[in-house]
Design an enzyme around this catalytic site. Structure first.
Site, short mmCIF file in Angstrom:
data_model
loop_
_atom_site.label_atom_id
_atom_site.label_comp_id
_atom_site.label_asym_id
_atom_site.label_seq_id
_atom_site.Cartn_x
_atom_site.Cartn_y
_atom_site.Cartn_z
N ASN A 43 -4.58 -1.18 11.22
CA ASN A 43 -5.56 -1.38 12.18
C ASN A 43 -6.79 -0.87 12.00
OD1 ASN A 43 -6.84 -0.69 14.97
ND2 ASN A 43 -4.68 -1.73 15.51
N GLN A 44 -7.86 -1.41 12.07
CA GLN A 44 -9.11 -1.19 11.76
C GLN A 44 -9.88 -0.21 12.74
OE1 GLN A 44 -9.92 -5.48 11.24
NE2 GLN A 44 -9.86 -5.14 9.14
#
Length: 168
Positions: A43-44
């Site tokens: 997840n960024q």
């Protein structure tokens, strides 16, 4: 989706002086298992928050990440309190029960804006906060399933910097 267990989200993380509330939809399985917002390693979110805050977050442990967000006035929560979900994809969410966003927002006197991590979050926030005089900022999802490249996501998320407290 019968037989799929009902998943409950995480509690809100709200600093003493919250100027920006970032809302997701409902944490995925990896995040729930870790009991951490945006706990999936792909997840960024934390990289995007580095752009927003100008601080190094990715290499820090989770409590320090939260402390740094809190120092900048950034709170975290989700629009969905619980739901049935076959996978970690938002499209698999069924029987969603919303979180009580309006009462939370009403007791945050310093709140300048609500940021929504993804389309589902933006729809839920718009519904829950209708009538509140508060900017709701829809952002591209930080999820790895959202295929927009990181640079394009960062361009959109950079706008949140106007709503956070200065470093210090």
């Amino acid at each position: 989706m019968t037989g799929t267990a009902r998943l409950a989200g995480l509690p809100p993380i709200i600093p003493d002086r919250c100027t920006l509330l970032v809302l997701g939809s409902l944490p995925g399985r990896a995040s729930l298992a870790a009991a951490q917002y945006y706990g999936h390693p792909r997840n960024q979110f934390w990289r995007l928050m580095e752009v927003v805050t100008g601080e190094s977050l990715v290499g820090q442990d989770y409590p320090l990440r939260l402390a740094r967000l809190g120092a900048r006035g950034i709170g975290l929560w989700d629009v969905i309190a619980s739901a049935r979900r076959g996978s970690s994809l938002d499209g698999d969410i069924r029987e969603a029960a919303p979180n009580p966003l309006a009462p939370l927002v009403a007791r945050l006197p310093d709140l300048r804006a609500v940021a929504c991590n993804g389309a589902l979050s933006a729809r839920g926030a718009a519904r829950a906060l209708q009538g509140h005089d508060l900017p709701i900022i829809a952002l591209p999802s930080s999820s790895p399933a959202h295929t927009l490249d990181l640079a394009a996501k960062a361009d959109a998320w950079r706008a949140l910097a106007d709503h956070v407290l200065p470093p210090g």
